[in-house]
Design a protein around this motif. Structure first.
Motif, PDB file in Angstrom:
ATOM      1  N   PHE A 144       8.622 -13.819  13.309  1.00  0.00           N
ATOM      2  CA  PHE A 144       9.406 -14.688  12.431  1.00  0.00           C
ATOM      3  C   PHE A 144      10.891 -14.624  12.780  1.00  0.00           C
ATOM      4  N   HIS A 145      11.410 -13.413  12.950  1.00  0.00           N
ATOM      5  CA  HIS A 145      12.841 -13.276  13.216  1.00  0.00           C
ATOM      6  C   HIS A 145      13.164 -13.348  14.704  1.00  0.00           C
ATOM      7  N   LEU A 146      12.232 -12.916  15.565  1.00  0.00           N
ATOM      8  CA  LEU A 146      12.482 -13.041  16.998  1.00  0.00           C
ATOM      9  C   LEU A 146      12.692 -14.497  17.393  1.00  0.00           C
ATOM     10  N   LYS A 147      11.885 -15.380  16.811  1.00  0.00           N
ATOM     11  CA  LYS A 147      12.003 -16.801  17.120  1.00  0.00           C
ATOM     12  C   LYS A 147      13.373 -17.334  16.739  1.00  0.00           C
ATOM     13  N   ARG A 148      13.899 -16.874  15.581  1.00  0.00           N
ATOM     14  CA  ARG A 148      15.198 -17.350  15.122  1.00  0.00           C
ATOM     15  C   ARG A 148      16.352 -16.666  15.837  1.00  0.00           C
ATOM     16  N   VAL A 149      16.141 -15.430  16.241  1.00  0.00           N
ATOM     17  CA  VAL A 149      17.198 -14.707  16.941  1.00  0.00           C
ATOM     18  C   VAL A 149      17.357 -15.221  18.371  1.00  0.00           C
ATOM     19  N   LEU A 150      16.233 -15.438  19.056  1.00  0.00           N
ATOM     20  CA  LEU A 150      16.304 -15.881  20.444  1.00  0.00           C
ATOM     21  C   LEU A 150      16.793 -17.322  20.560  1.00  0.00           C
ATOM     22  N   PRO A 206      29.199  -1.212  19.418  1.00  0.00           N
ATOM     23  CA  PRO A 206      30.140  -1.923  18.542  1.00  0.00           C
ATOM     24  C   PRO A 206      29.451  -3.097  17.854  1.00  0.00           C
ATOM     25  N   PRO A 207      29.904  -3.472  16.645  1.00  0.00           N
ATOM     26  CA  PRO A 207      29.314  -4.645  15.977  1.00  0.00           C
ATOM     27  C   PRO A 207      29.597  -5.918  16.757  1.00  0.00           C
ATOM     28  N   LEU A 208      28.541  -6.667  17.046  1.00  0.00           N
ATOM     29  CA  LEU A 208      28.668  -7.865  17.888  1.00  0.00           C
ATOM     30  C   LEU A 208      28.151  -9.123  17.204  1.00  0.00           C
ATOM     31  N   GLN A 209      27.768  -9.044  15.944  1.00  0.00           N
ATOM     32  CA  GLN A 209      27.113 -10.178  15.300  1.00  0.00           C
ATOM     33  C   GLN A 209      28.025 -11.395  15.199  1.00  0.00           C
ATOM     34  N   ASP A 210      29.335 -11.178  15.057  1.00  0.00           N
ATOM     35  CA  ASP A 210      30.266 -12.298  14.892  1.00  0.00           C
ATOM     36  C   ASP A 210      30.939 -12.709  16.195  1.00  0.00           C
ATOM     37  N   ARG A 211      30.539 -12.094  17.302  1.00  0.00           N
ATOM     38  CA  ARG A 211      31.153 -12.430  18.589  1.00  0.00           C
ATOM     39  C   ARG A 211      30.509 -13.680  19.172  1.00  0.00           C
ATOM     40  N   ASN A 212      31.289 -14.435  19.934  1.00  0.00           N
ATOM     41  CA  ASN A 212      30.787 -15.634  20.598  1.00  0.00           C
ATOM     42  C   ASN A 212      29.834 -15.204  21.717  1.00  0.00           C
ATOM     43  N   PRO A 213      28.558 -15.595  21.659  1.00  0.00           N
ATOM     44  CA  PRO A 213      27.617 -15.130  22.695  1.00  0.00           C
ATOM     45  C   PRO A 213      27.987 -15.610  24.094  1.00  0.00           C
ATOM     46  N   LEU A 225      21.472  -9.608  20.130  1.00  0.00           N
ATOM     47  CA  LEU A 225      20.172 -10.061  19.628  1.00  0.00           C
ATOM     48  C   LEU A 225      19.499  -8.971  18.806  1.00  0.00           C
ATOM     49  N   ARG A 226      19.598  -7.725  19.257  1.00  0.00           N
ATOM     50  CA  ARG A 226      19.002  -6.617  18.508  1.00  0.00           C
ATOM     51  C   ARG A 226      19.661  -6.472  17.136  1.00  0.00           C
ATOM     52  N   GLN A 227      20.992  -6.586  17.081  1.00  0.00           N
ATOM     53  CA  GLN A 227      21.699  -6.444  15.808  1.00  0.00           C
ATOM     54  C   GLN A 227      21.367  -7.592  14.863  1.00  0.00           C
ATOM     55  N   HIS A 228      21.215  -8.800  15.414  1.00  0.00           N
ATOM     56  CA  HIS A 228      20.825  -9.932  14.580  1.00  0.00           C
ATOM     57  C   HIS A 228      19.429  -9.723  14.007  1.00  0.00           C
ATOM     58  N   PHE A 229      18.504  -9.235  14.851  1.00  0.00           N
ATOM     59  CA  PHE A 229      17.143  -8.983  14.353  1.00  0.00           C
ATOM     60  C   PHE A 229      17.177  -7.928  13.254  1.00  0.00           C
TER      61      PHE A 229
END
Length: 317
Positions: A144-150, A206-213, A225-229
């Motif tokens: 469920f979350h892998l699909k949305r994270v990737l 380091p926290p990367l969730q708000d960084r531009n991929p 991707l791991r932190q988002h999951f």
């Protein structure tokens, strides 16, 4: 509702009784850079029916040889199971037609291989996903979350395998029940304890969730991707512990000394904030609304909507 099967209640080694299921496809590239070729691969999930331990494998294609190799890798790292439970492929939706065809085509070959290894291979009845409910729930948690994270990200096979392994560690870190009854012990029992006999940990990052991929290299992109999951799945898991129905009947109150999970945002992967209840504050109606929680960092006061009793404690009560 029928009784739980013996594989769910009798103690034994992890993965002695295992359920297996597939998810996908996931699009991967054969190499980095421009001009790469995009192909499909699949997620093969093995889950222990006793301790909910999860093992994830990336499978390059839906063939008997690819599945047998994934099963061999699983046996090499987790030990040979005595029983292997699986869907017969007829209860998959149309979107997973390839997985459906794979099970129909190689059902006898897979059973013969398992029999040669001394593994009892059992297929569930058609159109009965509840017979393989643990695997279905594990696939839902991961897929469920892998699909949305990737999203539209195309990783290489090596990168996707690394991501699956880190997702496996996250799923195996969920707290099940208190590790001991000591009031100074804030550690919960997790599925990972049955695998390595200690809590699963992750490397600091380091926290990367708000960084531009687009500004991250591939290694940091994989960490993002791991932190988002982790953020999505841990929030969903806490919400399941906090399910509230119509408040017409009073539910069980928290008990002093009970180990609870404190709901907090922004925690790094595999870190659960745990504590023990030391004091309850009742409202005017005599119902507890606020509690003092003793944590490793001292006593904190939280409202009950930020506190989650562990699931095993709820069932025992």
């Amino acid at each position: 509702m029928g009784n739980l099967p013996a594989q769910r209640i009798n103690a034994d080694f992890p993965f002695t009784s295992t359920a297996v299921d597939f998810a996908g496809p996931y699009l991967i590239t054969d190499r980095r850079g421009r001009g790469c070729k995009i192909t499909k691969c699949y997620l093969c999930l093995f889950i222990c029916l006793r301790y909910k331990c999860v093992h994830l494998e990336a499978v390059s294609d839906l063939s008997k040889d690819a599945f047998v190799l994934a099963l061999r890798r699983f046996i090499a790292r987790r030990g040979k199971p005595a029983e292997l439970f699986c869907d017969n492929g007829r209860n998959f939706v149309a979107a997973a037609k390839e997985i459906n065809d794979f099970f129909k085509l190689y059902e006898n070959d897979i059973s013969d291989f398992a029999a040669g290894q001394g593994i009892k291979f059992k297929f569930a009845p058609a159109y009965a996903p509840n017979f393989n409910g643990y695997a279905e729930a594990g696939i839902k948690s991961a897929k469920f979350h892998l699909k949305r994270v990737l999203g539209n990200t195309h990783l290489t096979f090596e990168e996707l395998s690394s991501l699956f392994s880190q997702v496996e560690a996250i799923l195996n870190s969920r707290p099940l029940c208190p590790l001991s009854s000591s009031p100074n012990d804030f550690y919960p029992l997790t599925s990972g304890h049955f695998l390595i006999f200690r809590p699963l940990t992750s490397l600091p990052a380091p926290p990367l969730q708000d960084r531009n991929p687009n500004r991250l290299d591939r290694f940091l992109r994989l960490e993002q991707l791991r932190q988002h999951f982790w953020k999505r799945w841990s929030t969903e898991f806490v919400s399941l512990l906090q399910q509230r129905y119509k408040w017409r009947e009073r539910q069980r109150d928290l008990q002093l000394g009970e180990l609870v999970l404190i709901k907090e945002e922004g925690l790094p992967p595999l870190l659960w904030r745990m504590g023990r209840v030391v004091k309850l504050y009742n409202g005017k109606d005599g119902v507890p609304r606020v509690a003092d929680i003793n944590t490793a960092r001292g006593i904190v006061k939280r409202a009950l909507n930020r506190i989650c009793p562990l699931p095993v404690q709820q069932r025992e009560s």
